[in-house]
Design an enzyme around this catalytic site. Structure first.
Site, PDB file in Angstrom:
ATOM      1  N   CYS A  31      71.166  11.301  44.529  1.00 41.14           N
ATOM      2  CA  CYS A  31      70.399  10.237  43.854  1.00 41.14           C
ATOM      3  C   CYS A  31      68.937  10.653  43.756  1.00 41.14           C
ATOM      4  CB  CYS A  31      70.454   8.941  44.659  1.00 41.14           C
ATOM      5  SG  CYS A  31      72.084   8.222  44.763  1.00 41.14           S
ATOM      6  N   GLN A  89      86.312   9.994  34.064  1.00 42.38           N
ATOM      7  CA  GLN A  89      84.945   9.461  34.162  1.00 42.38           C
ATOM      8  C   GLN A  89      84.751   8.804  35.518  1.00 42.38           C
ATOM      9  OE1 GLN A  89      82.620   9.972  31.979  1.00 42.38           O
ATOM     10  NE2 GLN A  89      83.645  10.406  30.038  1.00 42.38           N
ATOM     11  N   CYS A 135      78.166   7.196  51.557  1.00 46.86           N
ATOM     12  CA  CYS A 135      77.431   7.251  50.294  1.00 46.86           C
ATOM     13  C   CYS A 135      77.490   5.872  49.646  1.00 46.86           C
ATOM     14  CB  CYS A 135      78.053   8.303  49.386  1.00 46.86           C
ATOM     15  SG  CYS A 135      77.359   8.258  47.736  1.00 46.86           S
ATOM     16  N   CYS A 163      76.952  13.925  27.812  1.00 47.86           N
ATOM     17  CA  CYS A 163      76.402  13.642  29.138  1.00 47.86           C
ATOM     18  C   CYS A 163      75.122  14.447  29.359  1.00 47.86           C
ATOM     19  CB  CYS A 163      77.433  13.947  30.218  1.00 47.86           C
ATOM     20  SG  CYS A 163      78.058  15.613  30.144  1.00 47.86           S
ATOM     21  N   TYR A 204      87.728  17.947  23.591  1.00 44.22           N
ATOM     22  CA  TYR A 204      87.397  17.814  25.014  1.00 44.22           C
ATOM     23  C   TYR A 204      88.030  16.504  25.513  1.00 44.22           C
ATOM     24  CZ  TYR A 204      83.744  20.999  23.345  1.00 44.22           C
ATOM     25  OH  TYR A 204      83.047  22.024  22.746  1.00 44.22           O
ATOM     26  N   CYS A 251      69.818   3.919  50.725  1.00 49.47           N
ATOM     27  CA  CYS A 251      70.438   4.967  51.530  1.00 49.47           C
ATOM     28  C   CYS A 251      69.388   5.662  52.394  1.00 49.47           C
ATOM     29  CB  CYS A 251      71.089   5.983  50.596  1.00 49.47           C
ATOM     30  SG  CYS A 251      71.779   7.378  51.435  1.00 49.47           S
TER      31      CYS A 251
END
Ligand code: SAH
Length: 463
Positions: free
Chosen positions: A81, A290, A162, A420, A319, A72
């Protein structure tokens, strides 16, 4: 001693938790964004502390063998990123080390207590994201721009294409949607939102793509009640392949939160659908789903393996989002109770159970740290108070202490922790380890290639 604006040459010998390169010069540690382990670089010191400093990369003198050309153009400026200049194998090693070190340092576990399997790589390292959130604003010339925020700021780095976004049938849907909205705004004279003056209309555009179904939803977040001539915009957006759900979300607050509470439908049912394995899911704009469907299947399979079900188990899925993990578990369990705080996600979850003909699940709406302790104190003899397995999949801040304490009191055989953020995971595991649970095994999963983020699944077992 080094001072601000000093320039020097250093070799990068390590990677920091945010992906920055770390180099050492006599008695001094330098943190250098965009430098890769193995690089020899020339840097300028920006900020000094007692025995470390932050420096800016000026030049790569000798590139590391782990350095690759970022795909990119705006990889360095964009906050999305952090690792694009690092080859994928090195990214994976960095993530394994990050998880391991957090469990050891923050979690306080000895090496012999940490049973860590190699990280599961993402089947795709680019074009894997099913969701994009573009802020809309103006550049210095007064033109409408959209893109991504630069790291830690709110200045928009222009980027329509992107490289992480899913492109169904090779079509860059994100770029097409954003160009359509931008052109519409220019023609209609619609102003983008300006944070400083709290004026202007269009704040953000959220796009979600069902990887299997190729259905696309577009949600435009505005600082107002409606978009002028929205009918025309709707027709233009519907010309883009897959677009079948268009909505406007109202956010007139002066804050950092992307979405407001009210959403008005311009077209379509208010959700898209997608499949994971054979299970079908309905996903509303406000619901969590996700972002990397390719890795998610691998993550859920690992969580299911760790739950080790025989069909007789009573399970909590805390959750639970739109019920993804719950529905996977329910197929091999007696009963699953999901708990989720976002009302739209709970109604999605209930419908998802229904459309898949899964009857042995129940979803409760509210904060897990309120619902579970209350349930436990009010119905001590209920089936749900003697669970065999508890699965948790909290946001980055991890589990609430009150919840962890109730989980321990409920005394399940196994706790499967999907995380996460390995720092909060480590903190929570530390408490569980001191309260009768031991780590049986854990596996990191790469859900977010090119970024510093890493998912981890841990199996804690009653001692
Ligand atoms: N297990 C789901 C969702 C995981 S993301 C999946 O894999 O898709 C974390 C979820 O926790 C989100 O849906 C978020 O809305 C929800 N959440 C955040 N804080 C919560 C809380 N205190 N109690 C219950 N749910 C919460």
């Amino acid at each position: 001693m080094y001072q601000k604006n000093d320039e020097l040459v250093v070799t990068i010998t390590d990677v920091g938790t945010n992906g920055e390169g770390i180099g050492k010069v006599t008695g001094f540690t330098l943190f250098i964004k965009d430098a890769i382990i193995g690089d020899e670089v020339r840097v300028k010191i920006m900020k000094t502390k007692k025995n470390y400093a932050f420096a800016k990369l000026l030049e790569v003198i000798t590139p590391s063998k782990h350095r690759v050309e970022p795909i990119c153009e705006v990889a360095r400026q964009c906050g999305g990123c952090q690792l694009q200049a690092m080859d994928y194998e090195t990214q994976l090693q960095f993530k394994e080390a990050k998880v391991y070190n957090n469990i050891k340092r923050i979690g306080g576990l000895d090496s012999c207590q940490i049973e860590m399997h190699p990280i599961i790589a993402s089947p795709k390292t680019l074009n894997y994201r099913n969701k994009a959130q573009f802020p809309v604003g103006k550049n210095a010339d007064g033109n409408i721009v959209y893109g991504f925020y630069a790291g830690r700021t709110h200045s928009i780095i222009e980027s329509g294409d992107c490289k992480l976004g899913i492109c169904p049938d090779g079509v860059d849907v994100n770029a097409k949607v954003m160009e359509t909205i931008k052109t519409f705004m220019e023609v209609q004279g619609i102003e983008p939102y300006d944070e400083e003056s709290h004026s202007g209309l269009v704040r953000h555009v959220l796009i979600r793509i069902g990887e299997k179904t190729k259905q696309v939803s577009v949600c435009i977040v505005i600082n107002g009640n409606e978009i002028p001539n929205a009918e025309y915009l709707t027709q233009r957006l519907l010309e883009i392949p897959g677009v079948c759900d268009i909505s406007v979300n109202i956010n007139k607050e002066r804050n950092n939160v992307i979405m407001g509470l009210h959403t008005n439908q311009l077209y379509g049912p208010g959700y898209i659908e997608d499949y994971m394995d054979e299970v079908k899911f309905r996903i509303s704009p406000q619901s969590f789903y996700q972002v990397n469907p390719y890795s998610t299947e691998l993550l859920y399979r690992k969580a299911l393996e760790y739950a080790d079900l025989t069909g007789k188990e009573i399970i909590w899925d805390l959750y639970s989002g739109i019920g993804t993990i719950s529905l996977f578990l329910a197929q091999d369990a007696k009963k699953v109770i999901g708990v989720e705080i976002v009302p739209d996600a709970v109604s999605d979850a209930k419908i998802n159970a229904e459309i898949n003909g899964i009857g042995n699940v129940e979803f409760l709406e509210g904060a897990a740290e309120d619902i579970v302790p209350k349930y436990f104190s009010e119905n001590p003899d209920a089936e749900g108070c003697k669970p065999d397995v508890i699965v948790v999949d909290p946001p980055r801040k991890g589990c609430d202490m009150k919840l962890l304490k109730t989980m321990i009191e409920m005394n399940p055989e196994r706790i499967v922790y999907v995380s996460c953020d390995s720092a909060t995971l480590a903190r929570d595991i530390s408490l569980l380890s001191m309260s009768g649970y031991r780590m049986k095994e854990m596996t990191p999963v790469d859900m977010f290639p090119q970024t510093v983020h890493v998912e981890t699944v841990v199996l804690m077992e009653k001692q």
